[in-house]
Design an enzyme around this catalytic site. Structure first.
Site, PDB file in Angstrom:
ATOM      1  N   ARG A   1       0.856  -1.188   0.000  1.00 15.12           N
ATOM      2  CA  ARG A   1       0.000   0.000   0.000  1.00 15.12           C
ATOM      3  C   ARG A   1       0.897   1.245   0.000  1.00 15.12           C
ATOM      4  O   ARG A   1       1.908   1.293   0.712  1.00 15.12           O
ATOM      5  CB  ARG A   1      -0.908   0.026   1.228  1.00 15.12           C
ATOM      6  CG  ARG A   1      -2.108  -0.914   1.123  1.00 15.12           C
ATOM      7  CD  ARG A   1      -3.107  -0.473   0.042  1.00 15.12           C
ATOM      8  NE  ARG A   1      -4.280  -1.312  -0.056  1.00 15.12           N
ATOM      9  CZ  ARG A   1      -4.457  -2.298  -0.957  1.00 15.12           C
ATOM     10  NH1 ARG A   1      -3.509  -2.584  -1.814  1.00 15.12           N
ATOM     11  NH2 ARG A   1      -5.579  -2.984  -0.984  1.00 15.12           N
TER      12      ARG A   1
ATOM     13  N   GLU B   1      -4.290   7.220  -4.423  1.00 19.57           N
ATOM     14  CA  GLU B   1      -4.543   6.789  -5.813  1.00 19.57           C
ATOM     15  C   GLU B   1      -5.906   7.290  -6.270  1.00 19.57           C
ATOM     16  O   GLU B   1      -6.849   7.283  -5.488  1.00 19.57           O
ATOM     17  CB  GLU B   1      -4.531   5.250  -5.892  1.00 19.57           C
ATOM     18  CG  GLU B   1      -3.190   4.653  -5.623  1.00 19.57           C
ATOM     19  CD  GLU B   1      -3.227   3.118  -5.598  1.00 19.57           C
ATOM     20  OE1 GLU B   1      -4.210   2.531  -6.093  1.00 19.57           O
ATOM     21  OE2 GLU B   1      -2.266   2.532  -5.082  1.00 19.57           O
TER      22      GLU B   1
ATOM     23  N   HIS C   1      -1.046   0.152 -10.047  1.00 19.12           N
ATOM     24  CA  HIS C   1      -1.666  -0.834  -9.148  1.00 19.12           C
ATOM     25  C   HIS C   1      -2.070  -2.105  -9.916  1.00 19.12           C
ATOM     26  O   HIS C   1      -3.243  -2.470  -9.962  1.00 19.12           O
ATOM     27  CB  HIS C   1      -2.883  -0.217  -8.449  1.00 19.12           C
ATOM     28  CG  HIS C   1      -3.224  -0.895  -7.152  1.00 19.12           C
ATOM     29  ND1 HIS C   1      -3.694  -0.234  -6.046  1.00 19.12           N
ATOM     30  CD2 HIS C   1      -3.176  -2.200  -6.777  1.00 19.12           C
ATOM     31  CE1 HIS C   1      -3.924  -1.073  -5.056  1.00 19.12           C
ATOM     32  NE2 HIS C   1      -3.607  -2.285  -5.483  1.00 19.12           N
TER      33      HIS C   1
HETATM   34  C1  DGY Z   1      -5.615  -6.012  -3.085  1.00 16.48           C
HETATM   35  O1  DGY Z   1      -6.175  -7.087  -3.327  1.00 16.48           O
HETATM   36  O2  DGY Z   1      -5.541  -5.554  -1.956  1.00 16.48           O
HETATM   37  C2  DGY Z   1      -5.085  -5.276  -4.261  1.00 16.48           C
HETATM   38  O3  DGY Z   1      -4.149  -4.341  -3.884  1.00 16.48           O
HETATM   39  C3  DGY Z   1      -6.225  -4.597  -4.985  1.00 16.48           C
HETATM   40  O4  DGY Z   1      -6.754  -3.661  -4.138  1.00 16.48           O
END
Ligand code: DGY
Length: 322
Positions: free
Chosen positions: A240, A269, A287
Site C-alpha cells: 500500500r 490513488e 496498481h
Molecule cells: C488487493 O487485493 O488488496 C489489491 O491491492 C487490490 O486492491
C-alpha cells in the site's frame, strides 16, 4: 429461490458478473467505472443485503454507520481491507470478507517485475527508445546491477512475500525477512529472519514491501529507515502506498542514496506524488499487482463464495476479515 440484492460497485470480469447475476439481484451505480464516494455508495446501497466493493470505495466509519440496516455483508474484491473501517462494521454486525491466497503469485510477479526493471533500468531504457534517441549499443550504456548474489529483504513475509522469496531464490538472491513472527524452518527455506528493523534494513540490497496499509504502518519507510538501507539499495512497494513517505523516498533517490524505486501502489490513488513523475530512477505501475485474468476471476469467485455463504446458505463466510 429468492435472489438477495447485491450492490456491485465496480465492473468485474465477465465470468464473475455472469455468476453474480445468476444468483443475485444486482444493483450497479450509473456512470463511469470509478471508486464510489460515500454519498453515491449510501444511495446505491439502499435496500441491498450485500455490497461487493473494491479498493478505493469509501467505506469509512461514517459511511458504514449510515448504511441501511438491510446490509449484512461487505465483500471486498481485494486482499487489502484498509479502505473499510473494520471496527465500524463490527459494531454494526456487518460481516467483512476479503480475497486472500488467490492473488499471491500475481502480486509477487509484479514485485519481481519491478525489482528487475529497477535493477536493469528498463523504464529509462524504454523511454530512450520511445523518444527516438537511442544511438545504438554502447559498452557503458544504461548499466544496471545484476541480482544474482544480492540480498532481497522482504518486509512482511505473508503469502505474497513467500511467493516472491521462491522466485528470488531461483534468481540466486539471498533472502532476508522482517515479520511479526518467525516462520517455521520448513517455510523459511534458508531465509534469514530479523527481529529488528535496523539489522534488517542494513541487509537489504533490495527492499520489497508487503505490509498492509492503515494508520499503524503509515510512512513506515521514512527518512530514518531509508538512511539505514545500504547506499545503492533498491526499494519496491506492491503493498500500500501509505506505507512510504514519498517526499523522503524522492529525496533519497535524488541524492543518490537509493539506486532506484519501483512502485505499484500510491497514497491517494489515482493521484501520484508529484516528485515521482520527474524522477528518472523510479518505475511506476498503476496498481497492477493482481491484474491477471486468472487472478481477477479467482478473486471474484472468492467474493461470491463469501456472499453465498452468508446470504444464500446462512453459513459463516470462509474468508472473514471482520
Ligand atoms: C488487493 O487485493 O488488496 C489489491 O491491492 C487490490 O486492491
Amino acid at each position: 429461490m429468492r435472489r438477495p440484492t447485491l450492490l456491485q460497485t465496480r465492473s468485474l470480469p465477465e465470468a464473475v458478473e455472469a455468476r453474480a447475476a445468476r444468483d443475485y439481484e444486482i444493483r450497479r451505480p450509473e456512470g463511469p467505472d470509478r471508486a464510489l464516494d460515500s454519498a453515491s455508495l449510501l444511495h446505491a446501497a439502499e435496500g441491498c443485503e450485500g455490497i461487493l466493493c473494491a479498493a478505493g470505495d469509501a467505506l469509512d466509519a461514517a459511511t458504514i454507520a449510515a448504511l441501511p440496516d438491510s446490509v449484512r455483508i461487505i465483500a471486498t474484491f481485494s486482499v487489502g481491507t484498509d479502505h473499510i473501517a473494520l471496527d465500524a462494521a463490527r459494531a454494526r454486525g456487518i460481516a467483512v470478507t476479503n480475497t486472500p491466497e488467490v492473488l499471491s503469485v500475481a502480486t509477487a510477479e509484479i514485485a519481481m517485475l519491478l525489482i528487475l526493471m529497477c535493477a536493469r533500468r528498463a523504464g529509462e531504457a524504454e523511454r530512450l527508445l520511445r523518444a527516438r534517441e537511442w544511438m545504438g549499443w554502447a559498452p557503458t550504456q544504461l548499466m544496471g546491477v545484476t541480482l544474482e548474489g544480492k540480498r532481497l529483504g522482504i518486509l512482511g513475509m505473508g503469502r505474497i512475500g513467500r511467493e516472491l522469496a521462491r522466485m528470488a531464490r531461483g534468481m540466486g538472491m539471498a533472502i532476508h525477512y522482517r515479520n511479526r513472527t518467525r516462520l517455521p524452518p520448513a517455510e523459511e527455506e534458508g531465509a534469514t529472519f530479523h527481529a529488528e528493523d535496523d539489522a534488517f534494513l542494513a541487509s537489504c540490497d533490495v527492499l520489497s514491501m508487503h505490509i498492509p496499509g492503515g494508520e499503524a504502518t503509515r510512512h513506515w519507510l521514512d527518512s530514518a529507515r531509508i538512511a539505514r538501507l545500504p547506499r545503492g539499495a533498491i526499494v519496491v512497494n506492491t503493498g500500500r502506498g501509505t506505507t512510504v513517505d514519498d517526499a523522503a523516498l524522492c529525496e533519497a533517490l535524488r541524492a543518490g542514496h537509493l539506486r532506484a524505486a519501483g512502485l505499484d501502489v500510491f497514497t491517494g490513488e489515482p493521484a501520484i506524488f508529484e516528485g515521482y513523475y520527474s524522477a528518472p530512477n523510479v518505475t511506476l505501475l498503476p496498481h497492477l499487482g493482481s491484474a491477471t485474468v486468472e487472478t481477477r476471476d479467482a478473486m471474484g469467485l472468492r467474493c461470491l463464495e463469501n456472499l453465498d455463504a452468508l446470504l444464500i446458505h446462512g453459513t459463516e463466510p470462509p474468508h472473514r476479515a471482520a
